[in-house]
Design a protein around this motif. Structure first.
Motif, PDB file in Angstrom:
ATOM      1  N   PHE A 155     -29.225 -25.841  34.861  1.00 47.73           N
ATOM      2  CA  PHE A 155     -28.093 -25.953  33.933  1.00 47.73           C
ATOM      3  C   PHE A 155     -27.081 -26.956  34.467  1.00 47.73           C
ATOM      4  CE2 PHE A 155     -23.970 -24.346  32.225  1.00 47.73           C
ATOM      5  CZ  PHE A 155     -24.229 -24.587  30.885  1.00 47.73           C
ATOM      6  N   ASP A 156     -26.675 -27.896  33.599  1.00 46.83           N
ATOM      7  CA  ASP A 156     -25.746 -28.952  34.010  1.00 46.83           C
ATOM      8  C   ASP A 156     -24.286 -28.644  33.671  1.00 46.83           C
ATOM      9  OD1 ASP A 156     -25.824 -29.205  31.283  1.00 46.83           O
ATOM     10  OD2 ASP A 156     -26.338 -31.345  31.262  1.00 46.83           O
ATOM     11  N   GLY A 157     -24.020 -27.501  33.040  1.00 47.97           N
ATOM     12  CA  GLY A 157     -22.646 -27.121  32.714  1.00 47.97           C
ATOM     13  C   GLY A 157     -22.216 -27.526  31.318  1.00 47.97           C
ATOM     14  N   ALA A 158     -23.067 -28.221  30.577  1.00 48.41           N
ATOM     15  CA  ALA A 158     -22.724 -28.685  29.240  1.00 48.41           C
ATOM     16  C   ALA A 158     -23.391 -27.829  28.169  1.00 48.41           C
ATOM     17  CB  ALA A 158     -23.139 -30.141  29.079  1.00 48.41           C
ATOM     18  N   PHE A 159     -22.799 -27.835  26.980  1.00 44.57           N
ATOM     19  CA  PHE A 159     -23.349 -27.096  25.843  1.00 44.57           C
ATOM     20  C   PHE A 159     -23.165 -27.947  24.593  1.00 44.57           C
ATOM     21  CE2 PHE A 159     -19.054 -25.793  26.780  1.00 44.57           C
ATOM     22  CZ  PHE A 159     -18.408 -26.017  25.585  1.00 44.57           C
ATOM     23  N   ASP A 160     -23.896 -27.584  23.541  1.00 44.22           N
ATOM     24  CA  ASP A 160     -23.813 -28.337  22.293  1.00 44.22           C
ATOM     25  C   ASP A 160     -23.400 -27.412  21.154  1.00 44.22           C
ATOM     26  OD1 ASP A 160     -26.048 -26.834  21.800  1.00 44.22           O
ATOM     27  OD2 ASP A 160     -27.450 -28.517  21.857  1.00 44.22           O
ATOM     28  N   LEU A 161     -23.412 -27.959  19.915  1.00 41.26           N
ATOM     29  CA  LEU A 161     -22.994 -27.165  18.757  1.00 41.26           C
ATOM     30  C   LEU A 161     -23.922 -25.988  18.480  1.00 41.26           C
ATOM     31  CD1 LEU A 161     -21.593 -29.722  16.161  1.00 41.26           C
ATOM     32  CD2 LEU A 161     -20.369 -27.932  17.382  1.00 41.26           C
ATOM     33  N   THR A 162     -25.161 -26.068  18.919  1.00 45.11           N
ATOM     34  CA  THR A 162     -26.078 -24.936  18.735  1.00 45.11           C
ATOM     35  C   THR A 162     -25.547 -23.713  19.485  1.00 45.11           C
ATOM     36  OG1 THR A 162     -27.915 -26.497  18.601  1.00 45.11           O
ATOM     37  CG2 THR A 162     -28.473 -24.183  18.981  1.00 45.11           C
ATOM     38  N   VAL A 163     -25.101 -23.935  20.705  1.00 42.94           N
ATOM     39  CA  VAL A 163     -24.526 -22.839  21.507  1.00 42.94           C
ATOM     40  C   VAL A 163     -23.236 -22.363  20.861  1.00 42.94           C
ATOM     41  CG1 VAL A 163     -23.505 -22.253  23.740  1.00 42.94           C
ATOM     42  CG2 VAL A 163     -25.596 -23.616  23.649  1.00 42.94           C
ATOM     43  N   VAL A 164     -22.396 -23.301  20.433  1.00 44.91           N
ATOM     44  CA  VAL A 164     -21.123 -22.954  19.792  1.00 44.91           C
ATOM     45  C   VAL A 164     -21.374 -22.068  18.574  1.00 44.91           C
ATOM     46  CG1 VAL A 164     -19.136 -23.896  18.529  1.00 44.91           C
ATOM     47  CG2 VAL A 164     -19.904 -24.983  20.646  1.00 44.91           C
ATOM     48  N   ARG A 165     -22.324 -22.455  17.754  1.00 45.07           N
ATOM     49  CA  ARG A 165     -22.636 -21.664  16.543  1.00 45.07           C
ATOM     50  C   ARG A 165     -23.216 -20.296  16.899  1.00 45.07           C
ATOM     51  NH1 ARG A 165     -24.575 -26.952  14.337  1.00 45.07           N
ATOM     52  NH2 ARG A 165     -22.784 -27.730  13.174  1.00 45.07           N
ATOM     53  N   SER A 166     -24.009 -20.225  17.967  1.00 46.82           N
ATOM     54  CA  SER A 166     -24.567 -18.926  18.377  1.00 46.82           C
ATOM     55  C   SER A 166     -23.467 -17.973  18.842  1.00 46.82           C
ATOM     56  CB  SER A 166     -25.619 -19.101  19.474  1.00 46.82           C
ATOM     57  OG  SER A 166     -25.008 -19.413  20.709  1.00 46.82           O
ATOM     58  N   LEU A 167     -22.329 -18.539  19.238  1.00 46.92           N
ATOM     59  CA  LEU A 167     -21.178 -17.737  19.663  1.00 46.92           C
ATOM     60  C   LEU A 167     -20.167 -17.564  18.530  1.00 46.92           C
ATOM     61  CD1 LEU A 167     -20.693 -19.313  23.209  1.00 46.92           C
ATOM     62  CD2 LEU A 167     -21.762 -17.125  22.649  1.00 46.92           C
ATOM     63  N   LYS A 168     -20.605 -17.874  17.302  1.00 48.80           N
ATOM     64  CA  LYS A 168     -19.801 -17.733  16.069  1.00 48.80           C
ATOM     65  C   LYS A 168     -18.615 -18.700  16.035  1.00 48.80           C
ATOM     66  CE  LYS A 168     -22.477 -14.387  14.827  1.00 48.80           C
ATOM     67  NZ  LYS A 168     -23.686 -14.777  14.172  1.00 48.80           N
ATOM     68  N   GLY A 169     -18.778 -19.855  16.650  1.00 46.83           N
ATOM     69  CA  GLY A 169     -17.754 -20.892  16.603  1.00 46.83           C
ATOM     70  C   GLY A 169     -18.182 -22.019  15.688  1.00 46.83           C
ATOM     71  N   ASN A 170     -17.283 -23.036  15.547  1.00 47.47           N
ATOM     72  CA  ASN A 170     -17.617 -24.168  14.700  1.00 47.47           C
ATOM     73  C   ASN A 170     -17.064 -25.463  15.301  1.00 47.47           C
ATOM     74  OD1 ASN A 170     -14.829 -24.396  13.879  1.00 47.47           O
ATOM     75  ND2 ASN A 170     -15.211 -22.702  12.433  1.00 47.47           N
ATOM     76  N   ALA A 171     -17.419 -26.581  14.692  1.00 41.89           N
ATOM     77  CA  ALA A 171     -17.037 -27.899  15.201  1.00 41.89           C
ATOM     78  C   ALA A 171     -15.513 -28.089  15.178  1.00 41.89           C
ATOM     79  CB  ALA A 171     -17.727 -28.988  14.388  1.00 41.89           C
ATOM     80  N   ARG A 172     -14.832 -27.538  14.168  1.00 38.82           N
ATOM     81  CA  ARG A 172     -13.367 -27.657  14.098  1.00 38.82           C
ATOM     82  C   ARG A 172     -12.707 -27.009  15.312  1.00 38.82           C
ATOM     83  NH1 ARG A 172      -9.547 -24.475  13.161  1.00 38.82           N
ATOM     84  NH2 ARG A 172     -10.821 -22.795  12.343  1.00 38.82           N
ATOM     85  N   GLN A 173     -13.192 -25.847  15.722  1.00 36.38           N
ATOM     86  CA  GLN A 173     -12.635 -25.163  16.886  1.00 36.38           C
ATOM     87  C   GLN A 173     -12.900 -25.955  18.162  1.00 36.38           C
ATOM     88  OE1 GLN A 173     -14.725 -21.501  16.267  1.00 36.38           O
ATOM     89  NE2 GLN A 173     -13.025 -20.554  15.140  1.00 36.38           N
ATOM     90  N   VAL A 174     -14.070 -26.576  18.265  1.00 38.78           N
ATOM     91  CA  VAL A 174     -14.388 -27.407  19.425  1.00 38.78           C
ATOM     92  C   VAL A 174     -13.420 -28.583  19.491  1.00 38.78           C
ATOM     93  CG1 VAL A 174     -16.112 -28.943  20.461  1.00 38.78           C
ATOM     94  CG2 VAL A 174     -16.812 -26.726  19.538  1.00 38.78           C
ATOM     95  N   THR A 175     -13.153 -29.219  18.330  1.00 40.92           N
ATOM     96  CA  THR A 175     -12.207 -30.338  18.269  1.00 40.92           C
ATOM     97  C   THR A 175     -10.815 -29.876  18.682  1.00 40.92           C
ATOM     98  OG1 THR A 175     -13.500 -31.277  16.469  1.00 40.92           O
ATOM     99  CG2 THR A 175     -11.273 -32.132  16.756  1.00 40.92           C
ATOM    100  N   GLU A 176     -10.427 -28.709  18.229  1.00 46.64           N
ATOM    101  CA  GLU A 176      -9.128 -28.109  18.571  1.00 46.64           C
ATOM    102  C   GLU A 176      -9.013 -27.897  20.091  1.00 46.64           C
ATOM    103  OE1 GLU A 176      -6.869 -24.068  17.068  1.00 46.64           O
ATOM    104  OE2 GLU A 176      -8.545 -24.800  15.852  1.00 46.64           O
ATOM    105  N   LEU A 177     -10.063 -27.342  20.699  1.00 49.77           N
ATOM    106  CA  LEU A 177     -10.065 -27.083  22.141  1.00 49.77           C
ATOM    107  C   LEU A 177     -10.111 -28.385  22.942  1.00 49.77           C
ATOM    108  CD1 LEU A 177     -12.522 -24.042  22.147  1.00 49.77           C
ATOM    109  CD2 LEU A 177     -10.064 -23.985  22.668  1.00 49.77           C
TER     110      LEU A 177
END
Length: 173
Positions: free
Chosen positions: A45-67
């Motif tokens: 594991f390199d410490g990075a994640f993508d939108l697939t992981v974000v969505r599996s955690l019930k998140g979305n791209a807007r929240q990622v942009t916010e963070l």
């Protein structure tokens, strides 16, 4: 084992003040921290994640942009991937692969984990065994007699006064 250590001043950090990030984005960030800490156990594991992981955690791209705008996430080397930002005012990972945590515990003087539990149980077992050997078993009758004897010896004057009152009272017929 890896740990996610979230700073107890997180509510007062400029990145998390109300209006900076939504509660939903902050909740996603916590889940991403925990996900990353868990994945850090694995050497690949390199410490990075993508939108697939974000969505599996019930998140979305807007929240990622916010963070990302708040400085809580940063872009990874590969496009479309992010990493959690470690900062003193936000969070940090502890005990990566278990080595840091073991070192800290060793310096503090305790084994931790299974070894620590086994040591505690062993000490308790030794104390119980020593206690059993020091005191022979008594029957309930012996314990009761001993307790009564102790109670009598604690209050000899009071017992004498009670006995003398009982003998001096006239008997009514």
């Amino acid at each position: 084992m890896t740990w996610t250590q979230i700073d107890d001043g997180l509510n007062f950090s400029p990145q998390t003040m109300p209006g900076t990030v939504s509660n939903a984005a902050l909740g996603l960030w916590v889940r991403l921290c925990v996900h990353t800490a868990y994945q850090l156990r694995f050497p690949a594991f390199d410490g990075a994640f993508d939108l697939t992981v974000v969505r599996s955690l019930k998140g979305n791209a807007r929240q990622v942009t916010e963070l990302e705008a708040a400085g809580m996430l940063e872009p990874a080397l590969a496009a479309g991937r992010w990493m959690v930002v470690e900062a003193d005012t936000l969070m940090k990972f502890g005990g990566t692969s278990g080595s840091e945590l073991k070192e800290k515990r060793a310096k503090a003087g305790h084994a931790g984990g299974v070894a620590s539990g086994e040591a505690r149980r062993s000490k308790t077992k030794q104390l119980l065994q020593a206690n059993r050997e020091a005191k022979p078993k008594q029957t309930m009758k012996q314990k009761t007699k001993q307790t009564m004897k102790q109670n009598r010896s604690k209050r000899p004057k009071q017992n004498e006064a009670i006995a003398s009152k009982q003998t001096k009272q006239p008997v009514l017929t």
